[in-house]
Motif scaffolding. Structure first.
Motif, PDB file in Angstrom:
ATOM      1  N   UNK A  84       0.825  -1.208   0.000  1.00 29.34           N
ATOM      2  CA  UNK A  84       0.000   0.000   0.000  1.00 29.34           C
ATOM      3  C   UNK A  84       0.858   1.257   0.000  1.00 29.34           C
ATOM      4  N   UNK A  85       1.893   1.268   0.818  1.00 35.31           N
ATOM      5  CA  UNK A  85       2.747   2.451   0.893  1.00 35.31           C
ATOM      6  C   UNK A  85       3.513   2.641  -0.417  1.00 35.31           C
ATOM      7  N   UNK A  86       3.986   1.571  -0.999  1.00 40.51           N
ATOM      8  CA  UNK A  86       4.703   1.683  -2.272  1.00 40.51           C
ATOM      9  C   UNK A  86       3.803   2.273  -3.356  1.00 40.51           C
ATOM     10  N   UNK A  87       2.575   1.771  -3.450  1.00 39.79           N
ATOM     11  CA  UNK A  87       1.641   2.296  -4.452  1.00 39.79           C
ATOM     12  C   UNK A  87       1.242   3.737  -4.130  1.00 39.79           C
ATOM     13  N   UNK A  88       1.113   4.044  -2.851  1.00 33.73           N
ATOM     14  CA  UNK A  88       0.795   5.415  -2.450  1.00 33.73           C
ATOM     15  C   UNK A  88       1.918   6.366  -2.872  1.00 33.73           C
ATOM     16  N   UNK A  89       3.149   5.974  -2.610  1.00 26.63           N
ATOM     17  CA  UNK A  89       4.291   6.803  -2.979  1.00 26.63           C
ATOM     18  C   UNK A  89       4.353   7.058  -4.480  1.00 26.63           C
ATOM     19  N   UNK A  90       3.974   6.055  -5.252  1.00 29.83           N
ATOM     20  CA  UNK A  90       3.970   6.210  -6.713  1.00 29.83           C
ATOM     21  C   UNK A  90       2.951   7.257  -7.150  1.00 29.83           C
ATOM     22  N   UNK A  91       1.929   7.470  -6.311  1.00 37.60           N
ATOM     23  CA  UNK A  91       0.896   8.476  -6.600  1.00 37.60           C
ATOM     24  C   UNK A  91       1.191   9.812  -5.918  1.00 37.60           C
ATOM     25  N   UNK A  92       2.340   9.911  -5.257  1.00 37.71           N
ATOM     26  CA  UNK A  92       2.688  11.142  -4.554  1.00 37.71           C
ATOM     27  C   UNK A  92       1.985  11.301  -3.221  1.00 37.71           C
ATOM     28  N   UNK A  93       1.581  10.186  -2.606  1.00 37.55           N
ATOM     29  CA  UNK A  93       0.864  10.205  -1.334  1.00 37.55           C
ATOM     30  C   UNK A  93       1.775   9.699  -0.222  1.00 37.55           C
ATOM     31  N   UNK A  94       2.004  10.528   0.794  1.00 37.04           N
ATOM     32  CA  UNK A  94       2.767  10.115   1.980  1.00 37.04           C
ATOM     33  C   UNK A  94       1.857   9.298   2.900  1.00 37.04           C
ATOM     34  N   UNK A  95       2.442   8.363   3.638  1.00 33.25           N
ATOM     35  CA  UNK A  95       1.690   7.575   4.610  1.00 33.25           C
ATOM     36  C   UNK A  95       2.405   7.647   5.954  1.00 33.25           C
TER      37      UNK A  95
END
Length: 295
Positions: A84-95
Motif C-alpha cells: 500500500x505504501x509503495x503504491x501510495x508513494x507512486x501516486x505522490x501520497x505520503x503515509x
C-alpha cells in the motif's frame, strides 16, 4: 457540468500545486517553499488496505489527497503495508503510522506507546525505501478519561511526560512526529503552570492537526487561529481539520448533513483564510470512511 469542472479545478489548484521531484516527495521546508499544501485524511479502518487497497487509492487520488494517517493494526501482515505504501508513494501520497488512545496519556500505559514504536522500528528496518512510513502520527486525548475530572493536573503531568518520551523515541527512529490536538487546548496550562498546554504540545511535535471541527470556513478558521499562530511562533506546521461523521455534540461540528459538494466549497474558502499563517500546512479530513460515505 461547467461548475463541476471549475470546482474540481479549484481543488486541484489549492491542494496539488506542486512540481514533483524525482521521488514525488518533499521535505516540509521544501514543500512550503514551493507553495505546496497538503490534503490529509485518517484511515482508521486498516482492513481496507487488505480487502480493497485499489478502492482506497482511487478515492485518495480522485480527491487530491497527498497525506494519509494510517492506523497500525498488528493483525494485518506487513506485506499489505509495504504494498500500500509503495503504491501510495507512486501516486505522490505520503503515509504516516497512526495510533493512539486516551490511556496513552497515562504513564502506567506507556508500554503501549513503546509497543507501537517497536513495531514501527521493526517495520522500517525490513522495508525498502519506497515502502517506509514517512512519519508517526498519534491521537491521544486523555481529556476524555474519568481521571481528568478527578486529577487534571496529574493527568496533564503524565501526558507531558509521555509526549516527551514519544519525542525522544521518534528522534531515534529518525521520523517526524505529529499529533492531533483539540482547538481549545490553550485553555489549559502545563502541570507546572508555566505555559499553555497547546504551546507545550505544539513545541514537542513537528506538526499538529488541529481538531477545528465546524461546518463553515469562517468558523473553522476562527477556532484554529490561536493554534496556527502558536505553531508559527514555534516554527512548527499545523493542519486545520474537519469532521464528516455524525456528531452527538451538534450538527454544526460536522459536514455530515451538508454533504461533499458543500464541504469542498468550504475547504477552498478555508484554505484562502488559513494560508496567511506561515505554519499552515493544509487541511485534514476526518475520516476516510465518513468522507467516502458523504452524500
Amino acid at each position: 457540468m461547467a461548475a463541476k469542472f471549475l470546482n474540481r479545478l479549484c481543488l486541484i489548484t489549492v491542494f496539488c500545486s506542486v512540481i514533483l521531484s524525482g521521488t514525488g516527495l518533499f521535505s516540509p521546508q521544501e514543500a512550503k517553499a514551493q507553495g505546496y499544501y497538503q490534503k490529509a485524511t485518517w484511515l482508521w479502518n486498516t482492513e481496507r488496505i487488505r480487502k480493497n487497497p485499489q478502492e482506497v487509492l482511487s478515492f485518495l487520488s480522485q480527491n487530491q489527497v497527498n497525506l494519509v494517517y494510517l492506523q497500525i493494526n498488528i493483525d494485518i501482515p506487513v506485506s499489505y503495508y509495504k504494498s500500500f505504501i509503495k503504491e501510495s508513494n507512486e501516486l505522490g501520497i505520503h503515509v504516516e503510522a497512526l495510533n493512539g488512545a486516551p490511556l496513552w496519556g497515562l504513564e502506567s500505559e506507556r508500554y503501549k506507546i513503546t509497543n507501537f514504536l517497536s513495531w514501527i522500528q521493526a517495520y522500517q528496518n525490513g522495508a525498502a525505501a519506497a515502502e517506509k512510513f514517512s512519519g508517526i502520527h498519534v491521537d491521544i486525548e486523555p481529556h476524555v478519561l474519568s481521571q481528568w475530572k478527578i486529577d487534571q493536573e496529574g493527568v496533564i503531568r503524565q501526558w507531558q511526560s509521555n509526549v516527551l518520551y514519544l519525542r525522544s523515541e521518534a528522534e531515534k527512529l529518525n521520523l517526524p512526529l505529529a499529533a492531533d490536538i483539540p482547538f481549545w487546548l490553550g485553555n489549559y496550562t502545563t502541570a507546572d503552570g508555566t505555559t499553555s498546554l497547546s504551546r507545550f504540545m505544539i513545541s514537542q511535535y513537528d506538526s499538529v492537526t488541529i481538531m477545528s471541527y465546524r461546518d463553515t470556513a469562517s468558523a473553522i478558521n476562527s477556532i484554529a487561529k490561536k493554534e496556527l499562530e502558536d505553531a508559527t511562533a514555534l516554527g512548527k506546521q499545523a493542519f486545520a481539520a474537519v469532521e464528516t461523521k455524525p456528531s452527538n455534540e451538534g450538527d454544526f461540528l460536522t459536514f455530515y448533513e451538508e454533504g461533499a459538494a458543500y464541504m469542498n466549497e468550504q475547504l477552498i474558502a478555508l484554505h484562502e483564510l488559513a494560508k496567511v499563517n506561515p505554519s499552515y500546512a493544509g487541511i485534514a479530513i476526518h475520516d476516510f470512511d465518513g468522507w467516502k460515505d458523504l452524500k
